[in-house]
Design an enzyme around this catalytic site. Structure first.
Site, PDB file in Angstrom:
ATOM      1  N   ALA A 193     -10.071   7.763   1.798  1.00 14.57           N
ATOM      2  CA  ALA A 193      -8.919   8.165   0.984  1.00 14.57           C
ATOM      3  C   ALA A 193      -9.181   7.978  -0.508  1.00 14.57           C
ATOM      4  O   ALA A 193      -8.331   7.496  -1.259  1.00 14.57           O
ATOM      5  CB  ALA A 193      -7.661   7.409   1.409  1.00 14.57           C
TER       6      ALA A 193
ATOM      7  N   ALA B 118      -6.048   7.040  11.344  1.00 13.94           N
ATOM      8  CA  ALA B 118      -4.786   6.420  10.918  1.00 13.94           C
ATOM      9  C   ALA B 118      -4.881   4.924  11.137  1.00 13.94           C
ATOM     10  O   ALA B 118      -4.398   4.389  12.138  1.00 13.94           O
ATOM     11  CB  ALA B 118      -3.619   7.022  11.696  1.00 13.94           C
ATOM     12  N   GLY B 119      -5.512   4.224  10.209  1.00 10.65           N
ATOM     13  CA  GLY B 119      -5.744   2.809  10.405  1.00 10.65           C
ATOM     14  C   GLY B 119      -6.746   2.597  11.524  1.00 10.65           C
ATOM     15  O   GLY B 119      -7.533   3.486  11.857  1.00 10.65           O
TER      16      GLY B 119
ATOM     17  N   ASP C  47     -15.320  -1.072  11.204  1.00  6.97           N
ATOM     18  CA  ASP C  47     -15.204  -0.762  12.627  1.00  6.97           C
ATOM     19  C   ASP C  47     -16.302   0.187  13.083  1.00  6.97           C
ATOM     20  O   ASP C  47     -16.366   0.549  14.263  1.00  6.97           O
ATOM     21  CB  ASP C  47     -13.821  -0.183  12.953  1.00  6.97           C
ATOM     22  CG  ASP C  47     -13.521   1.115  12.209  1.00  6.97           C
ATOM     23  OD1 ASP C  47     -14.328   1.518  11.340  1.00  6.97           O
ATOM     24  OD2 ASP C  47     -12.462   1.717  12.473  1.00  6.97           O
TER      25      ASP C  47
ATOM     26  N   ASP D  58      -7.363  -3.051   8.451  1.00  2.47           N
ATOM     27  CA  ASP D  58      -6.444  -1.915   8.334  1.00  2.47           C
ATOM     28  C   ASP D  58      -5.855  -1.611   9.714  1.00  2.47           C
ATOM     29  O   ASP D  58      -5.618  -0.466  10.083  1.00  2.47           O
ATOM     30  CB  ASP D  58      -7.155  -0.678   7.775  1.00  2.47           C
ATOM     31  CG  ASP D  58      -6.185   0.382   7.244  1.00  2.47           C
ATOM     32  OD1 ASP D  58      -4.968   0.111   7.193  1.00  2.47           O
ATOM     33  OD2 ASP D  58      -6.637   1.491   6.910  1.00  2.47           O
TER      34      ASP D  58
ATOM     35  N   HIS E  67     -14.806   4.210  10.564  1.00  2.00           N
ATOM     36  CA  HIS E  67     -14.346   4.637   9.241  1.00  2.00           C
ATOM     37  C   HIS E  67     -15.504   4.848   8.263  1.00  2.00           C
ATOM     38  O   HIS E  67     -15.414   5.704   7.375  1.00  2.00           O
ATOM     39  CB  HIS E  67     -13.386   3.601   8.644  1.00  2.00           C
ATOM     40  CG  HIS E  67     -11.976   3.731   9.108  1.00  2.00           C
ATOM     41  ND1 HIS E  67     -11.559   3.295  10.343  1.00  2.00           N
ATOM     42  CD2 HIS E  67     -10.869   4.243   8.500  1.00  2.00           C
ATOM     43  CE1 HIS E  67     -10.271   3.539  10.479  1.00  2.00           C
ATOM     44  NE2 HIS E  67      -9.822   4.108   9.381  1.00  2.00           N
TER      45      HIS E  67
ATOM     46  N   ARG F 151     -23.449  14.450  -9.829  1.00  2.00           N
ATOM     47  CA  ARG F 151     -22.939  14.921 -11.122  1.00  2.00           C
ATOM     48  C   ARG F 151     -21.434  14.703 -11.275  1.00  2.00           C
ATOM     49  O   ARG F 151     -20.867  15.020 -12.315  1.00  2.00           O
ATOM     50  CB  ARG F 151     -23.270  16.416 -11.302  1.00  2.00           C
ATOM     51  CG  ARG F 151     -24.747  16.671 -11.612  1.00  2.00           C
ATOM     52  CD  ARG F 151     -24.987  18.109 -12.058  1.00  2.00           C
ATOM     53  NE  ARG F 151     -24.731  19.062 -10.982  1.00  2.00           N
ATOM     54  CZ  ARG F 151     -25.639  19.421 -10.070  1.00  2.00           C
ATOM     55  NH1 ARG F 151     -26.859  18.892 -10.094  1.00  2.00           N
ATOM     56  NH2 ARG F 151     -25.333  20.294  -9.129  1.00  2.00           N
TER      57      ARG F 151
ATOM     58  N   GLU G 170       0.873  -1.182   0.000  1.00  2.00           N
ATOM     59  CA  GLU G 170       0.000   0.000   0.000  1.00  2.00           C
ATOM     60  C   GLU G 170       0.906   1.227   0.000  1.00  2.00           C
ATOM     61  O   GLU G 170       1.429   1.624   1.033  1.00  2.00           O
ATOM     62  CB  GLU G 170      -0.921   0.014   1.215  1.00  2.00           C
ATOM     63  CG  GLU G 170      -1.926   1.157   1.135  1.00  2.00           C
ATOM     64  CD  GLU G 170      -2.738   1.355   2.403  1.00  2.00           C
ATOM     65  OE1 GLU G 170      -3.801   1.976   2.320  1.00  2.00           O
ATOM     66  OE2 GLU G 170      -2.289   0.908   3.476  1.00  2.00           O
TER      67      GLU G 170
ATOM     68  N   ALA H   6      -3.340   8.816   6.161  1.00  2.00           N
ATOM     69  CA  ALA H   6      -2.310   8.745   7.201  1.00  2.00           C
ATOM     70  C   ALA H   6      -0.973   8.278   6.652  1.00  2.00           C
ATOM     71  O   ALA H   6      -0.044   8.009   7.414  1.00  2.00           O
ATOM     72  CB  ALA H   6      -2.774   7.805   8.314  1.00  2.00           C
TER      73      ALA H   6
END
Length: 383
Positions: free
Chosen positions: A219, A304-305, A246, A270, A249, A226, A131, A142
């Site tokens: 992300a 961040a994860g 979770d 993640d 997110h 449109r 990744e 992050a």
């Protein structure tokens, strides 16, 4: 070591549905399943489901995959306690030299892992999910600010270091569509992520061989009626996409919308070094992150994860309305199919004996990897 013959009894989720009976293990494989069709809600016997497969996991137990061999060993020991029987060690964006060093460390761990798995000490690391660093610098999330442009030569060199079944990149970056085609031709699964690409960029990437989307909704360019963005491309065209359930997110309503649109949407954690650990400060690649209030964030508040584990992901999916069978498919069957694997992610004769045992409230009571029990109560008779 796994015993030569082991029998697990209960409600068994097979590819043909639920059966009440026995699952017999020999030499780490499922040798036989016997029983009668059953509605598992009709009794309080254990629920046996396929071991969970996490294709996006950065860390756990206080360790981050970017720290190398010992850290990967720690995260493998940590996540098996929560039912993950196979995973991809996932990297972070970093300088190219560091990425190479980490891939070599993970390759070294994979070479030594069979003994650990056979002793019931760790989950199976299938390889690497790369990744970054080939993402859009304008959509880092992050990820550290070391985004690069991919080339076929760079990727071929990295693929020589370690098994790398999955790569995430941003398709709108110049030259990346050609890279996607090359990787797909090599049998690498490519997914779209950390992207500012348009709907059209996403469709073009799928036409070039991309086949998934990293942490759907997060992300990536969002959906507008449109300007449908990368989320729109996923909802309109994807067969597979990963999502972090979770319930932090992604809102449950958005999860349900994705479930109606993407046939084989599957769960990932993640997870970071903070998974399985108390609140406090941890590392995510070169980033400093803090675990608190059920999440992990950078100093500016950016997610961040996660701290998610796969057993909790299962319970969360059931909580928002999925049946246990549907939720299990999205933690085991679909990620296995995404990788083209038929030896994991299913309880069927000949498959690896990776089994998670749950009680009626979906609490994890035992985990078996290759037939070897690694945690919890066994519910086992030995033949």
């Amino acid at each position: 070591m796994a015993m030569s013959s082991t029998i697990l009894h209960g409600n068994i989720l097979t590819p043909d549905g639920w059966y009440l009976g026995d699952l017999r293990v020999e030499k780490g494989r499922i040798a036989e399943i016997t029983g009668e069709p059953v509605d598992p809600t009709s009794n309080e016997l254990p629920r046996l489901v396929p071991g969970f497969i996490d294709l996006h996991v950065h860390g756990g137990g206080g360790a981050d995959a970017m720290e190398g061999y010992d850290a990967v060993a720690t995260l493998a020991r940590t996540h098996v306690r929560f039912g993950t029987t196979s995973l991809l060690a996932t990297t972070m964006t970093a300088e190219e030299s560091q990425v190479r060093e980490v891939l070599a460390e993970i390759a070294r761990y994979i070479d030594h892992q069979p003994t650990l798995v056979a002793q019931g000490l760790a989950t199976r690391v299938l390889g690497v999910h790369l990744e970054g660093p080939y993402i859009n610098p304008g959509k880092l999330g992050a990820q550290p600010a070391h985004a690069q442009v991919a080339t076929i030569e760079k990727l071929d060199a990295l693929l020589e270091i370690v098994a790398m079944p999955l790569i995430t990149l941003a398709p709108e970056v110049a030259g990346h569509q050609q890279v996607i085609r090359h990787l797909a031709d090599r049998g690498v699964r490519v997914q779209i992520g950390h992207t500012l690409g348009s709907y059209e960029d996403g469709v073009a990437a799928l036409e070039h061989g991309a086949c998934g989307f990293a942490h759907l909704f997060n992300a990536m360019s969002g959906l507008h009626h449109r300007k449908p963005g990368m989320v729109g491309a996923a909802l309109a065209h994807a067969e597979y996409a990963e999502l972090i359930p979770d319930l932090l997110h992604v809102h449950p309503g958005a999860i349900r919308a994705a479930l109606r649109s993407i046939p084989k949407l599957y769960a990932v954690t993640d997870s970071t070094a903070a998974a399985g650990m108390p609140d406090g400060d941890y590392k995510l690649g070169e980033q400093n992150v803090t675990k608190c209030l059920g999440g992990v964030r950078l100093a500016d508040g950016t997610l961040a994860g996660s701290t998610l584990t796969m057993d909790q992901a299962l319970r969360n999916l059931v909580r928002i309305g999925l049946t246990l069978e549907e939720a299990s498919h999205r933690l085991s069957r679909y990620p296995a199919e995404f990788l083209g694997r038929d030896d994991i992610g299913r309880l069927a004769c000949g498959a690896r004996a990776d089994v998670v045992t749950l009680d009626v409230e979906l609490n994890l009571t035992a985990v078996h990897v290759d037939g070897c029990q690694v945690s919890g109560e066994s519910h086992v008779a030995h033949a």
